[in-house]
Design a protein around this motif. Structure first.
Motif, PDB file in Angstrom:
ATOM      1  N   THR A 172      14.433   4.159  -4.830  1.00  0.00           N
ATOM      2  CA  THR A 172      15.145   4.173  -3.570  1.00  0.00           C
ATOM      3  C   THR A 172      14.927   5.349  -2.693  1.00  0.00           C
ATOM      4  O   THR A 172      14.537   6.429  -3.201  1.00  0.00           O
ATOM      5  N   ALA A 173      15.225   5.410  -1.571  1.00  0.00           N
ATOM      6  CA  ALA A 173      15.059   6.303  -0.443  1.00  0.00           C
ATOM      7  C   ALA A 173      16.159   7.259  -0.845  1.00  0.00           C
ATOM      8  O   ALA A 173      16.011   8.414  -0.227  1.00  0.00           O
ATOM      9  N   ARG A 195       4.215  14.568  -0.291  1.00  0.00           N
ATOM     10  CA  ARG A 195       5.340  13.961   0.258  1.00  0.00           C
ATOM     11  C   ARG A 195       6.081  13.243  -0.640  1.00  0.00           C
ATOM     12  O   ARG A 195       7.321  13.264  -0.551  1.00  0.00           O
ATOM     13  N   TYR A 196       5.417  12.823  -1.706  1.00  0.00           N
ATOM     14  CA  TYR A 196       6.283  12.280  -2.776  1.00  0.00           C
ATOM     15  C   TYR A 196       5.630  12.249  -4.124  1.00  0.00           C
ATOM     16  O   TYR A 196       4.586  12.656  -4.133  1.00  0.00           O
ATOM     17  N   ALA A 197       6.399  12.030  -5.001  1.00  0.00           N
ATOM     18  CA  ALA A 197       5.986  12.243  -6.654  1.00  0.00           C
ATOM     19  C   ALA A 197       6.695  11.377  -7.608  1.00  0.00           C
ATOM     20  O   ALA A 197       7.980  11.184  -7.326  1.00  0.00           O
ATOM     21  N   THR A 214       0.953  -0.995  -0.050  1.00  0.00           N
ATOM     22  CA  THR A 214       0.064  -0.113   0.004  1.00  0.00           C
ATOM     23  C   THR A 214       0.944   1.332  -0.108  1.00  0.00           C
ATOM     24  O   THR A 214       2.028   1.188   0.366  1.00  0.00           O
ATOM     25  N   LEU A 215       0.277   2.582  -0.195  1.00  0.00           N
ATOM     26  CA  LEU A 215       0.909   3.461  -0.098  1.00  0.00           C
ATOM     27  C   LEU A 215       1.721   3.736   1.315  1.00  0.00           C
ATOM     28  O   LEU A 215       2.618   4.135   1.372  1.00  0.00           O
ATOM     29  N   LYS A 216       0.993   3.625   2.255  1.00  0.00           N
ATOM     30  CA  LYS A 216       1.325   3.508   3.705  1.00  0.00           C
ATOM     31  C   LYS A 216       2.607   2.790   3.830  1.00  0.00           C
ATOM     32  O   LYS A 216       3.457   3.182   4.470  1.00  0.00           O
ATOM     33  N   GLN A 217       2.384   1.472   3.434  1.00  0.00           N
ATOM     34  CA  GLN A 217       3.496   0.547   3.576  1.00  0.00           C
ATOM     35  C   GLN A 217       4.864   0.980   2.855  1.00  0.00           C
ATOM     36  O   GLN A 217       5.955   1.207   3.454  1.00  0.00           O
ATOM     37  N   PHE A 218       4.590   1.649   1.759  1.00  0.00           N
ATOM     38  CA  PHE A 218       5.743   2.071   1.022  1.00  0.00           C
ATOM     39  C   PHE A 218       6.230   3.277   1.624  1.00  0.00           C
ATOM     40  O   PHE A 218       7.639   3.472   1.735  1.00  0.00           O
ATOM     41  N   THR A 219       5.444   4.589   1.915  1.00  0.00           N
ATOM     42  CA  THR A 219       6.082   5.579   2.823  1.00  0.00           C
ATOM     43  C   THR A 219       6.630   5.321   3.899  1.00  0.00           C
ATOM     44  O   THR A 219       7.807   5.758   4.303  1.00  0.00           O
ATOM     45  N   ASP A 220       6.223   4.099   4.704  1.00  0.00           N
ATOM     46  CA  ASP A 220       6.875   3.773   5.776  1.00  0.00           C
ATOM     47  C   ASP A 220       8.378   3.198   5.747  1.00  0.00           C
ATOM     48  O   ASP A 220       9.232   3.670   6.514  1.00  0.00           O
ATOM     49  N   ILE A 221       8.275   2.794   4.731  1.00  0.00           N
ATOM     50  CA  ILE A 221       9.906   1.807   4.120  1.00  0.00           C
ATOM     51  C   ILE A 221      10.714   3.218   3.558  1.00  0.00           C
ATOM     52  O   ILE A 221      11.731   2.972   4.173  1.00  0.00           O
ATOM     53  N   ARG A 268      11.731   7.502  -9.327  1.00  0.00           N
ATOM     54  CA  ARG A 268      11.705   6.496 -10.486  1.00  0.00           C
ATOM     55  C   ARG A 268      10.754   5.473 -10.468  1.00  0.00           C
ATOM     56  O   ARG A 268      10.267   4.888  -9.388  1.00  0.00           O
ATOM     57  N   ARG A 269      10.284   4.765 -11.483  1.00  0.00           N
ATOM     58  CA  ARG A 269       9.513   3.623 -11.390  1.00  0.00           C
ATOM     59  C   ARG A 269      10.088   2.757 -12.724  1.00  0.00           C
ATOM     60  O   ARG A 269      10.712   2.923 -13.510  1.00  0.00           O
TER      61      ARG A 269
END
Length: 188
Positions: A160-161, A149-151, A13-20, A169-170
């Motif tokens: 990557t962080a 927060r992100y784009a 999820t986006l929440k999991q992604f942002t937490d990572i 990137r994607r």
């Protein structure tokens, strides 16, 4: 999706992604954030049932100004996708070429998309995806001012962080790529 499932990938999820990304949580062995740009109706009609079959999570970047077009998800579909666990985030109001717009026009495209998604879905809309991957310094400034927060860009590569939060990137999945070519992109 069968390959991801068979090979132990975990969709986020986006929440999991942002937490990572923010080092608040550890990543699973093979994390994948599935993102769909534009909010085409086939995201609802085709992708959602396939992802449901695998119990996968995903994010769709939609342009609220397109909901009545017929080729894009409408609000009822967006609400159903959100209820099914999809994250819904802004992609501009009308999928514009942002650098061709004035600062005022860009601000409207970005802020109105954010506002409508938040109001219609009762969620936070703080992750953006650049329409056509295009942006300029005004776009970046506006995203900062609007507390994004992100784009995501369309620049190729693994996120990557270490990347700038508004220039992530994607790995682009092209419908013309063979499965083997896509696997090579994913596992590089």
């Amino acid at each position: 999706m069968q390959y991801l499932s068979d090979n132990g990938y975990t969709t986020l999820t986006l929440k999991q992604f942002t937490d990572i990304m923010e080092k608040k949580a550890a990543a699973p062995d093979k994390p994948v954030l599935l993102t769909f740009d534009d909010g085409y109706a086939d995201n609802y009609e085709i992708a959602m049932p396939v992802l449901k079959k695998f119990n996968f999570k995903a994010t769709v970047f939609m342009s609220p100004g397109m909901v009545d077009d017929g080729h894009y998800i409408n609000w009822d579909q967006a609400k159903e996708m959100h209820a099914a666990g999809w994250d819904i985030q802004p992609h501009g109001m009308s999928h514009p070429h942002l650098p061709k717009l004035t600062a005022k026009q860009q601000a409207h495209e970005i802020s109105e998309a954010k506002t409508q998604i938040e109001q219609m879905l009762g969620t936070s809309a703080d992750v953006f995806c650049y329409p056509y991957g295009e942006r300029n310094q005004t776009t970046i400034r506006l995203l900062n001012e609007l507390k994004f927060r992100y784009a995501f860009t369309i620049e190729q590569g693994v996120t990557t962080a270490e990347q700038k939060p508004l220039l992530l990137r994607r790995i682009f999945v092209n419908g013309k790529d063979t499965v083997e070519k896509w696997i090579a992109k994913l596992t590089q």
